[in-house]
Structures are given as structure tokens and as C-alpha cells.
Design an enzyme around this catalytic site. Structure first.
Site, mmCIF file in Angstrom:
data_model
loop_
_atom_site.group_PDB
_atom_site.id
_atom_site.type_symbol
_atom_site.label_atom_id
_atom_site.label_comp_id
_atom_site.label_asym_id
_atom_site.label_seq_id
_atom_site.Cartn_x
_atom_site.Cartn_y
_atom_site.Cartn_z
ATOM 1 N N LYS A 22 0.833 -1.208 0.000
ATOM 2 C CA LYS A 22 0.000 0.000 0.000
ATOM 3 C C LYS A 22 0.872 1.263 0.000
ATOM 4 O O LYS A 22 0.641 2.186 -0.791
ATOM 5 C CB LYS A 22 -0.882 0.006 1.259
ATOM 6 C CG LYS A 22 -1.516 1.357 1.569
ATOM 7 C CD LYS A 22 -2.324 1.329 2.839
ATOM 8 C CE LYS A 22 -1.564 1.526 4.120
ATOM 9 N NZ LYS A 22 -1.274 2.912 4.504
ATOM 10 N N ASN A 23 1.880 1.290 0.886
ATOM 11 C CA ASN A 23 2.651 2.527 1.050
ATOM 12 C C ASN A 23 3.599 2.797 -0.104
ATOM 13 O O ASN A 23 4.271 3.832 -0.139
ATOM 14 C CB ASN A 23 3.390 2.515 2.391
ATOM 15 C CG ASN A 23 2.417 2.654 3.552
ATOM 16 O OD1 ASN A 23 1.236 2.969 3.337
ATOM 17 N ND2 ASN A 23 2.878 2.411 4.760
ATOM 18 N N CYS A 116 -5.357 11.224 10.998
ATOM 19 C CA CYS A 116 -4.388 11.578 12.047
ATOM 20 C C CYS A 116 -4.599 10.780 13.326
ATOM 21 O O CYS A 116 -4.550 11.325 14.417
ATOM 22 C CB CYS A 116 -4.466 13.074 12.336
ATOM 23 S SG CYS A 116 -4.044 14.047 10.912
ATOM 24 N N ARG A 121 0.114 14.831 13.242
ATOM 25 C CA ARG A 121 0.917 14.455 12.059
ATOM 26 C C ARG A 121 1.078 15.684 11.176
ATOM 27 O O ARG A 121 0.409 15.835 10.159
ATOM 28 C CB ARG A 121 0.255 13.297 11.321
ATOM 29 C CG ARG A 121 0.267 12.025 12.151
ATOM 30 C CD ARG A 121 -0.373 10.864 11.450
ATOM 31 N NE ARG A 121 0.443 10.315 10.394
ATOM 32 C CZ ARG A 121 0.064 9.277 9.645
ATOM 33 N NH1 ARG A 121 -1.104 8.711 9.850
ATOM 34 N NH2 ARG A 121 0.843 8.823 8.689
ATOM 35 N N PRO A 122 1.976 16.594 11.593
ATOM 36 C CA PRO A 122 2.136 17.852 10.859
ATOM 37 C C PRO A 122 2.708 17.621 9.457
ATOM 38 O O PRO A 122 3.253 16.561 9.174
ATOM 39 C CB PRO A 122 3.122 18.643 11.721
ATOM 40 C CG PRO A 122 3.829 17.642 12.553
ATOM 41 C CD PRO A 122 2.907 16.470 12.730
ATOM 42 N N ILE A 123 2.579 18.645 8.608
ATOM 43 C CA ILE A 123 3.166 18.554 7.255
ATOM 44 C C ILE A 123 4.142 19.709 7.029
ATOM 45 O O ILE A 123 4.407 20.105 5.911
ATOM 46 C CB ILE A 123 2.072 18.523 6.152
ATOM 47 C CG1 ILE A 123 1.108 19.705 6.302
ATOM 48 C CG2 ILE A 123 1.329 17.204 6.148
ATOM 49 C CD1 ILE A 123 0.200 19.909 5.080
ATOM 50 N N ASP A 124 4.670 20.244 8.162
ATOM 51 C CA ASP A 124 5.572 21.396 8.051
ATOM 52 C C ASP A 124 6.804 21.092 7.189
ATOM 53 O O ASP A 124 7.243 21.936 6.402
ATOM 54 C CB ASP A 124 5.987 21.873 9.463
ATOM 55 C CG ASP A 124 6.570 20.743 10.314
ATOM 56 O OD1 ASP A 124 6.099 19.595 10.173
ATOM 57 O OD2 ASP A 124 7.489 20.995 11.110
ATOM 58 N N LEU A 125 7.343 19.885 7.312
ATOM 59 C CA LEU A 125 8.563 19.563 6.542
ATOM 60 C C LEU A 125 8.264 19.542 5.044
ATOM 61 O O LEU A 125 9.079 19.964 4.226
ATOM 62 C CB LEU A 125 9.141 18.214 6.985
ATOM 63 C CG LEU A 125 9.535 18.098 8.460
ATOM 64 C CD1 LEU A 125 10.002 16.690 8.795
ATOM 65 C CD2 LEU A 125 10.643 19.104 8.794
ATOM 66 N N ASP A 306 5.228 0.683 11.980
ATOM 67 C CA ASP A 306 4.004 0.034 11.493
ATOM 68 C C ASP A 306 3.875 -1.408 11.984
ATOM 69 O O ASP A 306 2.809 -2.003 11.864
ATOM 70 C CB ASP A 306 3.963 0.056 9.956
ATOM 71 C CG ASP A 306 3.721 1.458 9.417
ATOM 72 O OD1 ASP A 306 3.383 2.357 10.208
ATOM 73 O OD2 ASP A 306 3.888 1.655 8.203
ATOM 74 N N ARG A 398 -8.102 -0.673 5.053
ATOM 75 C CA ARG A 398 -7.229 0.333 4.410
ATOM 76 C C ARG A 398 -5.905 -0.286 3.986
ATOM 77 O O ARG A 398 -5.239 0.233 3.087
ATOM 78 C CB ARG A 398 -6.953 1.493 5.382
ATOM 79 C CG ARG A 398 -8.162 2.387 5.626
ATOM 80 C CD ARG A 398 -7.784 3.561 6.515
ATOM 81 N NE ARG A 398 -6.490 4.073 6.111
ATOM 82 C CZ ARG A 398 -5.511 4.407 6.944
ATOM 83 N NH1 ARG A 398 -5.684 4.324 8.232
ATOM 84 N NH2 ARG A 398 -4.366 4.867 6.484
#
Ligand code: EPZ
Length: 419
Positions: A22-23, A116, A121-125, A306, A398
Site C-alpha cells: 500500500k505505502n 491523524c 501528524r504535521p506537514i511542516d517539513l 508500522d 485500508r
């Protein structure tokens, strides 16, 4: 609403063909958007997250069809660079479409991604890196309006943490950008390597495969190709844990032991016997397994976050005490309450969890709270005495393609019912 009903205590025995990852499928589906012509992606797992990625492509105007684990994507008809809010909420990986969309069209409008359940789970990077590549980002009422008026350009990006998603987004934005992009402290997960192999097959120029420094030389165009998605290493780990839990003997086919080092090392500490060749792993486990003194999640090639919940389930009945330390996500012990309900002896202290092995787990009504936490409850149920009724299994769907069919074929007593 569907649920899984499991009568535990059956020893698993037989062969399982491992599904595609999946990933890996998700970022590669996003990458297909960058190409001229058709991409044919083989070995795509049939999962709700993969369907969601296909819906994002379709909503952008691309052609996307899935049939018998093959997805055909043609992005030549792409017309819309706005990702609908409902699709952004459906899964965390929707954010990976940002880099691809910017790379292809120079614009993208989208909300913050959902999914989340593991803590913040930020997306700043992701956003900082894209800004460095020439993207302007304006946020209005939670919607990000992103555009690169002068086009995307290569630059050197040093990631503070080897984020999988940020590395993927930068790769996707960089392959068609002007000049060279260098990612320092890039994630090295095998799914990143798979994405790079796909991009190279489409004509991208990338070096540093599998390394923490990746160099991408932008090209003018990419062309769709036929590509086979790698086997899912976390699904492989799940069925290995299920064998360990039930004292089973399984042969896992179409997998890649090379991507499972951290996991195989732990299996050894659990005193499970295994044998690997190029594409299969044979495991023979005696129940109960041995405890693992210290199990710390780390970026690849360390033990994957995981697989943390899944191996915790398998160690609930181990001889001795196992100590887990979750270093990647803040809130990834949500499966613990349900394991305790099934008779496990687990104490959590901050990022650590101490699992004292018990003689027996018992079936119970439990709910999945997230994808891998749900898979952990499935593993626990397979080794528990009596009946477990597992609800909220949309989380499991999922990431696991038809788990009840896979497990029934190797001797588990499991069925899916709709209520
Ligand atoms: C990917 O998520 C996987 N998802 C996750 O698998 C996996 O758990 C994770 O990598 C770690 O291996 C997919 O590939 C679709 P990260 P991702 O960015 O990309 C922090 C599963 O079960 N961070 O490496 O979201 C973040 O908060 C899923 O299949 C920032 O602070 O993971 C986290 O603590 C769940 N800022 C850590 O880095 C950022 O901008 C790791 O996140 C990005 C991340």
C-alpha cells in the site's frame, strides 16, 4: 458496518501470497500524474486507500481504472489541480498528491490531510521544502493555495527528520523541476526506493537510491511505463507475527526478505525459526515465543513503527517481559486497551510499553482504532481462546486485501459478517 468473527486457537499452516505494498502503491499512483502517456501499475492491492488515490486522480480529470490488481493511469486529460476536501480527509497519503500536482501543473489547492489517528501528524517539513523549491503557499480557512509562479527549481533540502511523506513529496516535485534537487537526511524506507525505481523507469534522473542523500536532476518530461509494485513488508510482518502467535508454520511467497531486516532480527529473538530465499520466507514457530528485551521503533532500516502493535500482540503470550519504545509517533498505543481486554498484561509509561507475557489470551468484543492497531487485534484474536468479535474493521481494510480469505486458507477460523 462489517465485523470479523474469529474463533482463536487454530495453528496457521500453509502458504500465503503477499499482496503489493500500500505505502508504495499510493505515492506511485500520485507519481503517475506526472507522466505523459499511460502507466500500468501491476500488483496494486485492492484496498480502500488505493481506491481513494484513484478517486483523487479521477477528480483531477485523469483516467484511472483498476482491474484485478492492475491500475491504468493516464494523466493527459488532467484538468483540475484542486483536491476535493472529502478526499483529503479520507487518507493521510492524499498529501503526496501535492508534490506531484505542483510538479505537473505548478498549482495545487488542497486542505490538510486526514488520517491523524496516531497523534499529531504535521506537514511542516513538506511545506518548508516546497517553499524552498519556489512554491508560494497561502492558507485561507484551512485550505492551502499553492503555486509556483516562476516554476519549481532545484535546491538543497536538509530534512530535520527523515520523513517518509516529505521525502516522497520532494521527489515528486523535483523530477520535473529546473535543475538539481538534493535531499539530505532523506527517508530510506523500501517504499521510497520503489517510488524512485518507478520514476526512473518513466525517465527521471535520480541517484542515491536507498541512501540518505538523494540527488534529482530535473527532466523536461516523464513517460508512463509498466511497473510492478513491491511486496508489502508490513503485511509480511503481520503474517509472520500471526505464525509466531499461533505456533504456526507458514511459507510467505512473493515477498522480499531484504526489506525485513529489523523484523527478522526480532523473530530470531523470539526464538522463531525461519528461512528466506529471494522471494519467500518460511517460518516455523513454537508457542509460546520468547520475550524480546527491548524493541524500539526507528526509521528504516530499524524496526518499523508500522509493525509495533502487531508484534506487541504476538508477544502478549511470550515467556518473559518485552519492552517497547515507540519513537516515531506520539500516540501509537491505542491498541493496548483492547489487548488488555483480551487478557494481556501491558503497562504504558510515556513512549514505553512493558508487556509481561501471560499464559493465555481470551476472545472478547474489541474495536480497531487504527490500521495497524486493528491488525494487532486480529493477530491477538488468532492466538486467543474463544471468540473475538472485531469491529471498526474499515481501518484494517485500508491496508489488508481480503484478510479473512488469506487467513482462512491457512487454517484460521475467521469470517466477515455485515450487520
Ligand atoms: C508513512 O507515513 C507511512 N504512510 C506510515 O504508515 C508510517 O507509519 C510512517 O511513514 C513511518 O514509517 C505511508 O507511507 C502512506 P513520516 P508518513 O512523515 O509519511 C513527523 C501505515 O500504517 N513529521 O515519516 O506520514 C510525524 O509527525 C501508515 O501504513 C513531522 O513532524 O510518516 C511523525 O512523528 C501509518 N513533520 C514522524 O515525522 C512533517 O512534516 C514520521 O512521519 C512530517 C512528519
Amino acid at each position: 458496518m462489517q465485523k470479523l468473527i474469529i474463533q482463536g486457537g487454530q495453528r496457521l499452516e500453509g502458504e500465503i501470497i503477499i499482496q503489493g505494498a500500500k505505502n508504495s502503491a499510493l505515492p506511485i499512483l500520485a507519481a503517475a500524474l506526472l507522466c505523459d502517456g499511460e502507466s500500468i501499475l501491476e500488483n496494486c492491492p485492492e484496498l480502500s486507500d488505493v481506491y481513494a488515490a484513484c478517486r483523487i486522480l479521477t477528480s483531477a480529470g485523469c483516467q484511472c481504472q483498476m482491474k484485478q490488481h492492475v491500475v491504468r493511469v493516464n494523466a493527459e486529460s488532467l484538468t483540475n489541480s484542486e483536491i476535493p476536501e472529502q478526499l483529503m480527509q479520507e487518507m493521510r497519503s492524499s498529501i503526496i498528491f501535492l508534490g506531484a500536482m505542483l510538479g505537473k501543473t505548478g498549482v495545487c489547492t488542497l486542505g490538510y490531510p486526514g488520517g491523524c489517528e496516531l497523534g499529531p501528524r504535521p506537514i511542516d517539513l513538506h511545506l518548508q521544502a516546497l517553499e524552498k523549491m519556489g512554491v508560494r503557499i497561502r492558507e485561507e480557512n484551512g485550505i492551502l493555495h499553492c503555486s509556483a509562479p516562476k516554476g519549481l527549481h532545484g535546491t538543497k533540502i536538509h530534512l530535520q527528520f527523515p520523513s517518509v511523506g516529505a521525502t516522497e513529496n520532494i521527489l515528486l516535485a523535483a523530477v520535473l523541476a529546473e535543475g538539481e534537487t538534493i535531499i539530505v537526511n532523506a527517508a530510506r524506507e523500501p517504499e521510497i526506493t520503489d517510488l524512485i525505481h518507478y520514476l526512473i523507469s518513466c525517465g527521471a534522473k535520480i541517484t542515491g537510491i536507498g541512501c540518505s542523500t538523494i540527488r534529482i536532476q530535473g527532466v523536461k518530461k516523464l513517460y508512463g511505463c509498466t511497473y510492478r509494485i513491491m511486496p508489502d513488508r508490513i503485511v509480511t510482518a503481520t503474517w509472520l507475527a500471526a505464525a509466531a502467535m499461533t505456533g504456526g508454520t507458514l511459507r510467505l511467497l512473493h515477498t522480499d526478505a531484504g526489506s525485513l531486516e529489523g523484523i527478522l532480527d526480532v523473530l530470531e529473538q523470539m526464538h522463531c525459526s525461519y528461512y528466506c530465499d529471494d522471494t519467500s520466507i518460511f517460518i516455523s514457530a513454537r508457542s509460546p515465543v520468547h520475550a524480546v528485551r527491548s524493541l524500539k521503533t526507528m526509521p528504516y532500516p530499524g524496526f518499523p513503527t508500522d509493525a509495533q502493535a502487531i508484534f506487541m500482540a504476538a508477544l502478549c503470550r511470550a515467556e518473559g517481559t518485552s519492552v517497547f519504545e515507540e519513537t516515531i509517533f506520539e500516540n501509537r498505543y491505542r491498541h493496548v486497551d483492547a489487548l488488555i481486554r483480551m487478557g494481556a498484561d501491558i503497562q504504558i509509561a510515556g513512549r514505553a510499553a512493558v508487556v509481561h507475557g501471560v499464559k493465555q489470551l481470551h476472545g472478547a468484543p474489541v474495536s480497531a482504532t487504527d490500521l495497524r492497531g486493528g491488525a494487532a487485534l486480529l493477530v491477538a484474536a488468532l492466538g486467543a481462546q474463544g471468540e473475538t468479535v472485531l469491529t471498526e474493521i474499515s481501518h484494517i481494510d485500508r491496508g489488508y486485501d481480503n484478510p479473512e480469505k488469506v487467513l482462512s486458507a491457512v487454517g484460521a477460523d475467521i469470517r466477515r459478517v455485515s450487520s
